[in-house]
Design a protein around this motif. Structure first.
Motif, PDB file in Angstrom:
ATOM      1  N   SER A   1      -3.790   8.457   6.216  1.00 17.86           N
ATOM      2  CA  SER A   1      -2.431   8.110   5.790  1.00 17.86           C
ATOM      3  C   SER A   1      -2.364   7.109   4.652  1.00 17.86           C
ATOM      4  O   SER A   1      -1.416   7.142   3.865  1.00 17.86           O
ATOM      5  N   VAL A   2      -3.329   6.189   4.558  1.00 18.07           N
ATOM      6  CA  VAL A   2      -3.314   5.190   3.487  1.00 18.07           C
ATOM      7  C   VAL A   2      -3.982   5.811   2.259  1.00 18.07           C
ATOM      8  O   VAL A   2      -5.144   6.204   2.308  1.00 18.07           O
ATOM      9  N   VAL A   3      -3.195   5.896   1.186  1.00 20.41           N
ATOM     10  CA  VAL A   3      -3.663   6.595  -0.013  1.00 20.41           C
ATOM     11  C   VAL A   3      -3.431   5.743  -1.261  1.00 20.41           C
ATOM     12  O   VAL A   3      -2.736   4.728  -1.208  1.00 20.41           O
ATOM     13  N   ASP A   4      -3.993   6.204  -2.366  1.00 16.81           N
ATOM     14  CA  ASP A   4      -3.690   5.558  -3.642  1.00 16.81           C
ATOM     15  C   ASP A   4      -2.407   6.177  -4.211  1.00 16.81           C
ATOM     16  O   ASP A   4      -1.802   7.056  -3.582  1.00 16.81           O
ATOM     17  N   ALA A   5      -2.004   5.752  -5.388  1.00 16.17           N
ATOM     18  CA  ALA A   5      -0.745   6.224  -5.974  1.00 16.17           C
ATOM     19  C   ALA A   5      -0.745   7.729  -6.229  1.00 16.17           C
ATOM     20  O   ALA A   5       0.314   8.349  -6.312  1.00 16.17           O
ATOM     21  N   ASP A   6      -1.928   8.326  -6.326  1.00 13.79           N
ATOM     22  CA  ASP A   6      -2.051   9.770  -6.559  1.00 13.79           C
ATOM     23  C   ASP A   6      -2.121  10.574  -5.259  1.00 13.79           C
ATOM     24  O   ASP A   6      -2.272  11.794  -5.292  1.00 13.79           O
ATOM     25  N   GLY A   7      -2.073   9.878  -4.112  1.00 13.42           N
ATOM     26  CA  GLY A   7      -2.118  10.567  -2.824  1.00 13.42           C
ATOM     27  C   GLY A   7      -3.519  10.833  -2.310  1.00 13.42           C
ATOM     28  O   GLY A   7      -3.687  11.537  -1.319  1.00 13.42           O
ATOM     29  N   LYS A   8      -4.525  10.249  -2.938  1.00 14.62           N
ATOM     30  CA  LYS A   8      -5.908  10.423  -2.482  1.00 14.62           C
ATOM     31  C   LYS A   8      -6.259   9.306  -1.499  1.00 14.62           C
ATOM     32  O   LYS A   8      -5.827   8.161  -1.674  1.00 14.62           O
ATOM     33  N   PRO A   9      -7.030   9.605  -0.453  1.00 14.63           N
ATOM     34  CA  PRO A   9      -7.366   8.586   0.548  1.00 14.63           C
ATOM     35  C   PRO A   9      -7.963   7.321  -0.081  1.00 14.63           C
ATOM     36  O   PRO A   9      -8.825   7.405  -0.960  1.00 14.63           O
ATOM     37  N   ALA A  10      -7.471   6.172   0.366  1.00 16.45           N
ATOM     38  CA  ALA A  10      -7.953   4.888  -0.140  1.00 16.45           C
ATOM     39  C   ALA A  10      -9.143   4.378   0.671  1.00 16.45           C
ATOM     40  O   ALA A  10      -9.931   3.566   0.180  1.00 16.45           O
ATOM     41  N   PHE A  11      -9.274   4.844   1.913  1.00 16.83           N
ATOM     42  CA  PHE A  11     -10.333   4.401   2.812  1.00 16.83           C
ATOM     43  C   PHE A  11     -10.916   5.584   3.560  1.00 16.83           C
ATOM     44  O   PHE A  11     -10.211   6.552   3.845  1.00 16.83           O
TER      45      PHE A  11
ATOM     46  N   LEU B   1       0.833  -1.199   0.000  1.00 16.17           N
ATOM     47  CA  LEU B   1       0.000   0.000   0.000  1.00 16.17           C
ATOM     48  C   LEU B   1       0.863   1.241   0.000  1.00 16.17           C
ATOM     49  O   LEU B   1       2.074   1.168   0.109  1.00 16.17           O
ATOM     50  N   TYR B   2       0.201   2.369  -0.147  1.00 16.52           N
ATOM     51  CA  TYR B   2       0.892   3.655  -0.132  1.00 16.52           C
ATOM     52  C   TYR B   2       0.543   4.396   1.152  1.00 16.52           C
ATOM     53  O   TYR B   2      -0.624   4.437   1.549  1.00 16.52           O
ATOM     54  N   LEU B   3       1.558   4.972   1.771  1.00 23.45           N
ATOM     55  CA  LEU B   3       1.356   5.810   2.945  1.00 23.45           C
ATOM     56  C   LEU B   3       1.796   7.229   2.613  1.00 23.45           C
ATOM     57  O   LEU B   3       2.814   7.429   1.951  1.00 23.45           O
ATOM     58  N   LYS B   4       1.017   8.174   3.097  1.00 28.82           N
ATOM     59  CA  LYS B   4       1.332   9.583   2.905  1.00 28.82           C
ATOM     60  C   LYS B   4       1.807  10.160   4.225  1.00 28.82           C
ATOM     61  O   LYS B   4       1.206   9.932   5.268  1.00 28.82           O
ATOM     62  N   GLN B   5       2.901  10.906   4.179  1.00 33.65           N
ATOM     63  CA  GLN B   5       3.405  11.596   5.367  1.00 33.65           C
ATOM     64  C   GLN B   5       2.542  12.821   5.611  1.00 33.65           C
ATOM     65  O   GLN B   5       2.463  13.698   4.771  1.00 33.65           O
ATOM     66  N   LEU B   6       1.868  12.842   6.744  1.00 31.69           N
ATOM     67  CA  LEU B   6       1.008  13.974   7.084  1.00 31.69           C
ATOM     68  C   LEU B   6       1.837  15.112   7.661  1.00 31.69           C
ATOM     69  O   LEU B   6       2.883  14.890   8.274  1.00 31.69           O
ATOM     70  N   PRO B   7       1.368  16.352   7.502  1.00 31.42           N
ATOM     71  CA  PRO B   7       2.103  17.484   8.063  1.00 31.42           C
ATOM     72  C   PRO B   7       2.017  17.516   9.584  1.00 31.42           C
ATOM     73  O   PRO B   7       1.093  16.966  10.192  1.00 31.42           O
ATOM     74  N   PHE B   8       2.978  18.191  10.200  1.00 30.75           N
ATOM     75  CA  PHE B   8       3.091  18.288  11.652  1.00 30.75           C
ATOM     76  C   PHE B   8       1.796  18.740  12.314  1.00 30.75           C
ATOM     77  O   PHE B   8       1.375  18.167  13.322  1.00 30.75           O
TER      78      PHE B   8
END
Length: 120
Positions: A69-79, A37-44
């Motif tokens: 935090s779990v996103v698709d390849a484009d950075g959009k939320p997967a769930f 899966l893809y994870l996105k680093q969230l801002p502080f």
């Protein structure tokens, strides 16, 4: 080792970056499973609020954190948060949350230290 500049940070190079990770967990049938899966680093500002709620034992914060935090390849939320709450089993949620928090690396380091200690 990569070197960042203050300009890189000002441009937001560290936040919202998408990372390809593999999560390992065990199903209730004791079957080991991996999930890419893809994870996105969230801002502080976002993680700080989530940390505070986690410390207060907010029962829904982990599902929300995973959903953000779990996103698709484009950075959009997967769930959605609701999908995490309804469709994830505990071992999957734990494994994903450990990846988000970097705890999987800490656990591996501790296991290696324990292994080294026993070998002495």
């Amino acid at each position: 080792m990569a070197k960042l500049t203050l300009s890189d940070i000002q441009k937001g190079s560290l936040v919202n970056k998408v990372h390809d990770v593999t999560v390992e967990f065990v199903t209730l049938d004791d079957e080991p499973v991996t999930l890419d899966l893809y994870l996105k680093q969230l801002p502080f500002v976002e993680t700080e609020e989530l940390h505070k709620r986690f410390a207060k034992q907010d029962k829904r914060v982990v599902a929300e954190w995973i959903a953000k935090s779990v996103v698709d390849a484009d950075g959009k939320p997967a769930f959605t948060q609701r999908q995490v709450e309804d469709n994830f089993i505990q071992s999957l949620a734990n494994a994903v949350f450990d990846k988000i928090m970097g705890l999987d690396k800490v656990k591996k380091q501790l296991a290696q230290m324990d292994k080294n200690k026993k070998a002495q």
